[in-house]
Every structure is written in C-alpha cells, then in structure tokens.
Design a protein around this motif. Structure first.
Motif, mmCIF file in Angstrom:
data_model
loop_
_atom_site.group_PDB
_atom_site.id
_atom_site.type_symbol
_atom_site.label_atom_id
_atom_site.label_comp_id
_atom_site.label_asym_id
_atom_site.label_seq_id
_atom_site.Cartn_x
_atom_site.Cartn_y
_atom_site.Cartn_z
ATOM 1 N N PRO A 1 0.824 -1.212 0.000
ATOM 2 C CA PRO A 1 0.000 0.000 0.000
ATOM 3 C C PRO A 1 0.854 1.256 0.000
ATOM 4 N N LYS A 2 0.386 2.303 -0.686
ATOM 5 C CA LYS A 2 1.194 3.528 -0.815
ATOM 6 C C LYS A 2 0.317 4.753 -0.632
ATOM 7 N N TYR A 3 0.945 5.822 -0.180
ATOM 8 C CA TYR A 3 0.217 7.051 0.127
ATOM 9 C C TYR A 3 0.949 8.241 -0.473
ATOM 10 N N VAL A 4 0.190 9.316 -0.732
ATOM 11 C CA VAL A 4 0.775 10.503 -1.350
ATOM 12 C C VAL A 4 0.467 11.714 -0.483
ATOM 13 N N ILE A 5 1.477 12.527 -0.238
ATOM 14 C CA ILE A 5 1.297 13.774 0.491
ATOM 15 C C ILE A 5 1.659 14.908 -0.457
ATOM 16 N N ALA A 6 0.748 15.904 -0.581
ATOM 17 C CA ALA A 6 1.073 17.106 -1.343
ATOM 18 C C ALA A 6 1.587 18.132 -0.353
ATOM 19 N N MET A 7 2.864 18.514 -0.509
ATOM 20 C CA MET A 7 3.503 19.377 0.484
ATOM 21 C C MET A 7 3.669 20.772 -0.110
ATOM 22 N N GLY A 8 3.070 21.764 0.508
ATOM 23 C CA GLY A 8 3.247 23.145 0.075
ATOM 24 C C GLY A 8 2.251 23.590 -0.973
ATOM 25 N N SER A 9 2.161 24.911 -1.146
ATOM 26 C CA SER A 9 1.163 25.498 -2.042
ATOM 27 C C SER A 9 1.294 24.993 -3.472
ATOM 28 N N CYS A 10 2.529 24.859 -3.954
ATOM 29 C CA CYS A 10 2.720 24.485 -5.353
ATOM 30 C C CYS A 10 2.169 23.096 -5.624
ATOM 31 N N ALA A 11 2.452 22.168 -4.726
ATOM 32 C CA ALA A 11 1.971 20.799 -4.940
ATOM 33 C C ALA A 11 0.467 20.719 -4.696
ATOM 34 N N ASN A 12 -0.089 21.635 -3.898
ATOM 35 C CA ASN A 12 -1.527 21.608 -3.664
ATOM 36 C C ASN A 12 -2.292 22.149 -4.860
ATOM 37 N N THR A 13 -1.928 23.357 -5.321
ATOM 38 C CA THR A 13 -2.737 24.030 -6.342
ATOM 39 C C THR A 13 -1.920 24.639 -7.459
ATOM 40 N N GLY A 14 -0.617 24.513 -7.432
ATOM 41 C CA GLY A 14 0.206 25.277 -8.361
ATOM 42 C C GLY A 14 0.749 26.521 -7.703
ATOM 43 N N GLY A 15 0.049 27.002 -6.670
ATOM 44 C CA GLY A 15 0.538 28.089 -5.823
ATOM 45 C C GLY A 15 0.904 29.343 -6.581
ATOM 46 N N LEU A 16 2.074 29.860 -6.254
ATOM 47 C CA LEU A 16 2.577 31.099 -6.854
ATOM 48 C C LEU A 16 2.677 31.004 -8.371
ATOM 49 N N PHE A 17 2.911 29.808 -8.876
ATOM 50 C CA PHE A 17 3.168 29.636 -10.308
ATOM 51 C C PHE A 17 1.949 29.097 -11.053
#
Lengths: 177, 161, 431
Positions: free
Chosen positions: A95-111
């Motif tokens: 079994p494997k899990y994924v963590i989105a860390m920080g604004s960029c990995a969440n939504t694209g963030g600043l970029f």
C-alpha cells in the motif's frame, strides 16, 4: 471458531483485531521517499534532522520507490516532471500514500498561471493529505505524516488486500507514462 | 577597449552593414540584417581586437505589432574587458535563422531554449529539440498570441473550480 | 549421535519413533533456533543502529513502539511482509526471486558455528573458521545475482562492485585469520577460544605486536566484506539509488536488510572469538566453567557483550566516516592490506620459531603488548575527555533516552555548537 468470529456491522471481531495489529505495524513504519522537485525538499530534509526527528515515529527515508510507503510531493511540479512522478508512483509497492507538500503541490501556488506548472498534484495522483504553507515548516510535515498514520489506523487492511480494490481517488490518467 | 573606442572600431570593421541604436537608448547595441547575422558574429568573435569570445546570454523577444522576432546576443571579451550586444530581427511566420553554435558552443542550449519558447528554428543546429517543455507540447509559450492547450496528456491545465 | 537419539527417545517416551527421524527433527529444531537467534540479533541491531545514529546526530531515534522503541524492528519486519512483492517486468523472475534466499542462507548458516558459550554452539566443526569463510561467500553470489537479475543499471553496477570488493577483501581476511590459526594450531572455533584465557593478556590480540596489527587488518577487511561505510560502495545511496537492492520491495528486501545486519554481528563475533577470548571469564578455567550453569550463562553474557561492543564500533564508524571511492577502495586492499597481512603472517611465524612454548619471555611479550594497548586506550579516553571538557556539556551516555514528546529542549539540542560557544566566550573574556 464461529463463536469467536462475531459478525458486527464493520466486519468480524477477530479480523478487526488482526487488522488493528497489522495497522499498528504499518503506521509505525512509514518510510518516505527521498524525492523533491523544488525548494520544499529543503524542509523535507530538515524533517529528518534533530529539531523534528521523523525517526521517532519510525519514519526513515528510502532512496528507491520500491521500498517507500509515502511519496511526498515536495515542491513545484512541471508538466515535464509530472510523467516522471507518475512513473515513480507506479513503481512504489502497495500500500502507498501521497502527500502534497506546500502550495505548489496543492494548487500550483505562486506559479499557477505559468505555462509550465501543473495546477496541483491531485490532477494526476491520488493525494491523501494536503499540507499548506510556502514552504510548510517541518512540524507541519510531521503533522501531515501523522494524519497518514490516522488514516492507516482506520483502514480494513485485510479486506483491502484481498479484494485488491483500486484507489477511488486515483484520477486514472491514461497515457501519462 | 573603452565603449566608444569599441563602437568606432566595429563601425570601421563592418562598414554600412550595421545599424546602431541612438545614444539615448542606454546600452550599446548594433542591429544587423538576419542574412549577415552569422558572418558578423563570426567576424566579431574571431577579430583580434574585438575577440568577443564569450556568449553570456542569447535570447529572443516577440514583437507581434512589427510581425518580427528579435534575437539578442550578449557577448563579452575576457581578454579585452569589453562587451557588445548584437541584435537581429527575423520574420515571425518563417522564424528561421542561422545557428551560432559553431562560433560559440554555448549557443546550443540557448538556441534550444529559443526554439522551445519562441518557435525559431536554427539552420545547421546539431541538436534542435525542446529543452524546457515536454517533447509533445503544443505551441511556443513566449509568443504573445500563445494559447495554452486545455489538457496535457490528460492533465487539465486549469484548476477546476 | 545414535546415543543422543536413544537418550531423547527414552527420556521423552517416544518409543514409536526411529532414531533417524528423531535426529532429523532435532536438526530441524536446532536450525530453526539458530535462524531465530540470528533474526533476533539482526533485528535488534537495526534498532541499535537507529538509536546510536540518533544520538550521534543529536536526535532521539525511534521511541514510539514498545518501551524505548524496543519493538520497532518487529514492526518494520511485519510491515515489510505486508508490502507488495514487486517483480519488475523486464527482470529475470526466477533469479530475481532466488537471490535474497542465497544471501540469507549464506549469512545465517554462518551462525551455526558461532560459539555463543562453552556448550552453546550448534555445530563445533573441526574446520569451523574455514567453514565461516566459505559459507559467507554465498552472499557474493546472491548479491551479484540480484544485481544482474534486476535488469537495472544501478543494481547491476552495485552487484558488480560487491563482487569485486568482497572477492578482493577475502584475501586480507583469510590471511589475518591464518595468523591466528598459526598460533592456536586449530581451526575449530571452540579450540581457538580454549587456547586463550579470560584476562586481556591471555587474548590473541595481545599475543604479540603482530597479532595486535592483525586485529586492525581483520577489522578493516571485515568492514569491507560486510559492505559497511566507509566501504559501502555496492549500496552507495548518493550514486546508485540503493545499489543491488534497488528493485527489491517487501519481504525480499527485508531479507537483504536483515542479512546485512546479521553480517555485522557475524564479523564482531568472529573478532571476539579470534582476538578477544570468546566466552572465557577472567579467573575461571574452561574446566571450572564446564561444571557450573551460572558460569555457563556468565560466559554467554561475556561473549555477547564483547561482540556488542564490536557492533557498536561498526555502527559508530558508519555514522562518522564518509565513503571511499572505488579506486581508493581497491588500492587500499591490494597496495596496503594484503602486503601488511603477509608481513604479519611472516612475523607471527618467526615469533613462533623464537618462542615455541609458553615461557616467561612469552608472557613478558603479552604483558608489554597489553600495556601498549592499554596506553592507546588511555590516550583515546583522555582526548575524548579533553574535548568534552572544553565543550562545556554535561556527560550523557543514556542511549535509550526517551525524550520529551513534542517538546524542543534547547539544552540537549544545541550541544553541537557547545565547543564553539565556549571557545568564543573564552576569547571574549581574554580581550
């Protein structure tokens, strides 16, 4: 044996206890992959350091996806990198899990408006935990990993392993690899 | 060589092939026709007194109102301690130019970047592929009229609300 | 052997069984016990490594599962068993599946002839040390096989490196062992221990100056054979992802992992046997020990503590030194270790010609060498104490520290900067 296996609303009693034991093992040995795409990776490395010692919870880094349980999307993800990250995810053992860390990995963030940046890791991976911040402090990352531990605690692992169900949150993008 | 001396020397070397910026524009740069582009760069790089042996930057700009793309090469000479900016303009539709990679090998990656982001193809370039965007990307993002594709290999390029 | 089987049949009242069957069952039981002991030791070593690493890096290390995190290794093992067993599509499936078994068999079979106590040895072979050198070579085959079968460039390079390294370092290891065999005159593990005594000057490390050097040669070569830092080139994380086990997941990876740690114990135990007097208790002769259960247990504790110190030194070295380059590794072996081991072998032979029998002159040499070793240890401890004193931090040797949950304690966390701070303050005071 039938008396022991009490059928409850959430499955049998014995299987539940076995699940508890197995989940205890899984949650206390959550190895993460040493993989970063941008600046959040600095905080990811810091998480293994003295101030927020991830090894206390049995979390150590592995260099290869085959031996890791958690993929931490640490940093901005470009379209060119997306297919590589998906390949790494496919190479990990269940079994494997994924963590989105920080604004960029969440939504694209600043970029987010950039032509080259994916607007969030959940567009091509089944993300379990989102950690806000730019970058998140190492305490936040530890909290995210502990949220994964809570998720593992509630999983009926035996049932999941036998039925081999696909992750419902997986976007199932064909042709990305 | 001082800036003024270099301008005078290059004017004498190249004759009427160059067009100089008016002095109030700031930096010293000369604009050359795209046919002479490669030969002039060769001359400036190999001439003993100029010896502009180092290409420190090479980039492009899109001007849709003029229907042209401007290529800008920033060069420098370590032996003579002077620098010069060389520019040329090429047509936006054809977008073809000679490569500088035989003169300055550093231009290989710069030209790949210009090809990737502006769609300028360079004649005789040894390895003209995209460098920053994926191989199967559609369009050239730094063109002013660029429209991003809806999805890339199934990944939506805008975030669903 | 049949006498033993008859004894078991008679005492347990198993008259229906044949002697051969009982012997077979006995062999299986002993093999299972050896395997279990080996697994437990290597599992505890993984935990020890992480706790010691934590201490060295000013961290705490695993402390959530069980008291002081003592059950962490069980939890890790259980999780690895539950993980999916991935076999890459382009790999050679049969060889890929078989390789971890060879490694595990190679390492754990060696435990059969380790003398944990005077009577506590699964099989006291008359060629014991030769058997140990031979059976651990199976590891090379397994590692090379895993690297080749994975069909992955990093695994492949890792496997080839492992083969080159282990084959090269077998030579200094065997030559160092040969020096000891010259003195003891026997290949049996128990025989080698019986030739030594309980006090330090009776150990083979202080037998003469050459054996003192041989110990360090053996230790270096054994580190390289066990693929430990500074010689862990087959796994080199910064170059080869994870080396030969890059493509392994789940239980097969656990096999490699446990074998690696069992190997550390193995080299420490062999060093204890060859150089540090094994289970010999100071002031007690082997004859006295044979008669008493308490002394037997004490002997086992003595052996275990000696090898635990060896394991600690290996772990300590791992978290202190950087990795060598492959050409430096090879030149260290062929240019320095092999000639030096030959010199020591020759020196030992000449020494035995001069002092063939135990004599007072012989004892004098033991004593002087022991004194030299003691002086080295005293110098080391003084240096450590000096640097510790100028750092101005209180001594804390509690490796099982639990640490405060979720709290940041500046007193323990900034100790790395202590010495610099103290020096800076001294400078300021002088001005």
């Amino acid at each position: 044996m039938d008396a022991m296996v009490e059928q409850g609303p959430e499955g049998s009693f014995v299987l539940g206890k076995v699940d508890d034991l197995l989940n205890l093992a899984r949650k206390n040995s959550l190895w993460y992959m040493l993989f970063g795409t941008a600046c959040c990776a600095i905080e990811l490395m810091q998480t293994g350091g003295p101030r927020s010692d991830a090894d206390r919870f049995g979390m150590v880094f592995r260099a290869t996806p085959r031996q890791s349980d958690t993929l931490i999307l640490a940093g901005t993800i470009t379209y060119k990198m997306a297919s590589r990250i998906r390949l790494l995810y496919e190479q990990m053992a269940e079994p494997k899990y994924v963590i989105a860390m920080g604004s960029c990995a969440n939504t694209g963030g600043l970029f987010q408006e950039s032509y080259a940046v994916v607007n969030g890791g959940d567009l091509f991976l089944p993300v379990d935990v989102y950690i806000p911040g730019c970058p998140p402090r190492s305490e936040s990352l530890i909290e995210g990993l502990m949220l994964i531990q809570q998720k593992i605690e509630k999983e009926p692992w035996l049932k999941k392993a036998w039925t081999n169900t696909k992750n419902p949150k997986d976007p199932q993008i064909e042709g990305l690899l | 060589m001082t800036s003024e001396a270099l301008i005078d020397y290059v004017k004498g070397l190249l004759g009427d092939k160059t067009k100089w910026a008016d002095p109030e524009a700031g930096d010293n740069f000369l604009t050359v026709a795209s046919e002479d582009w490669k030969n002039i760069c060769q001359t400036l790089a190999t001439d003993k007194k100029c010896s502009l042996t180092y290409l420190r930057n090479f980039t492009g700009t899109d001007y849709p109102e003029d229907d042209e793309i401007e290529l800008t090469a920033h060069t420098f000479s370590y032996s003579e301690k002077h620098g010069l900016i060389i520019k040329t303009r090429i047509s936006r539709e054809a977008a073809v130019c000679d490569t500088l990679s035989k003169i300055w090998p550093a231009a290989i990656w710069y030209e790949r970047e210009i090809f990737d982001l502006l769609g300028v193809s360079f004649n005789n370039h040894p390895d003209l592929r995209r460098i920053l965007m994926p191989e199967d990307w559609v369009g050239h993002p730094l063109r002013k009229d660029y429209k991003q594709q809806e999805t890339y290999r199934g990944i939506p390029t805008t975030r669903p609300a | 052997m049949n006498a033993l089987a008859d004894f078991i049949i008679n005492s347990l009242g198993l008259s229906g069984l044949s002697a051969e069957l009982v012997m077979l069952l006995l062999v299986v039981a002993v093999a299972a016990a050896v395997f279990g002991i080996g697994m437990t030791i290597s599992g505890l070593l993984t935990l020890a490594e992480r706790r010691v690493a934590g201490r060295i890096q000013s961290r705490i290390g695993p402390n959530r599962v069980g008291p002081f995190g003592l059950l962490q290794w069980l939890v890790d093992g259980l999780k690895l068993i539950m993980k999916e067993d991935v076999v890459p599509h382009d790999a050679d499936p049969h060889m890929f599946r078989m390789a971890p078994y060879l490694v595990v068999v190679g390492v754990f079979a060696a435990f059969a002839s380790l003398p944990f106590g005077q009577l506590l040895i699964a099989s006291d072979l008359n060629v014991g040390i030769l058997y140990l050198l031979a059976i651990t070579s199976l590891v090379t085959v397994g590692v090379l096989m895993s690297g080749w079968a994975s069909n992955n460039k990093w695994s492949m390079i890792g496997g080839i490196r492992a083969a080159a390294q282990i084959v090269s370092y077998e030579i200094p290891t065997a030559l160092s062992v040969a020096s000891i065999i010259l003195i003891s005159g026997t290949l049996s593990m128990q025989g080698i221990i019986n030739e030594q005594g309980g006090w330090p000057w009776q150990w083979y490390i202080f037998y003469n100056p050459f054996t003192f050097a041989v110990f360090f040669l053996y230790f270096t070569a054994a580190l390289a054979e066990g693929n430990r830092i500074p010689f862990d080139l087959p796994e080199a994380e910064s170059e080869l992802v994870s080396g030969y086990n890059t493509e392994y997941s789940g239980m097969r990876f656990a096999g490699f992992f446990l074998a690696e740690f069992a190997n550390i114990y193995l080299m420490s135990a062999i060093a204890t046997t060859l150089f540090f007097g094994g289970w010999q208790i100071p002031g007690v002769t082997p004859e006295q020990q044979a008669g008493s259960l308490v002394l037997q247990i004490t002997g086992m504790v003595v052996f275990m503590s000696k090898s635990a110190v060896g394991c600690f030194v290996v772990i300590w070295i791992r978290w202190t030194l950087p990795r060598l380059r492959i050409d430096q590794l090879m030149s260290l072996c062929y240019k320095y270790l092999i000639p030096l081991s030959f010199v020591c072998l020759g020196g030992n032979a000449i020494y035995l010609l001069i002092f063939p029998k135990p004599s007072s002159a012989n004892t004098l040499v033991h004593m002087i060498t022991t004194l030299f070793g003691g002086v080295l240890i005293v110098i080391f401890v003084t240096r450590v104490m000096y640097h510790h004193r100028i750092s101005g931090v209180s001594l804390d040797l509690n490796f099982l520290a639990r640490g405060e949950k979720g709290k940041y304690n500046p007193e323990t966390q900034v100790r790395a900067y202590g010495s610099f701070r103290k020096k800076y303050e001294k400078k300021q005071g002088a001005k």
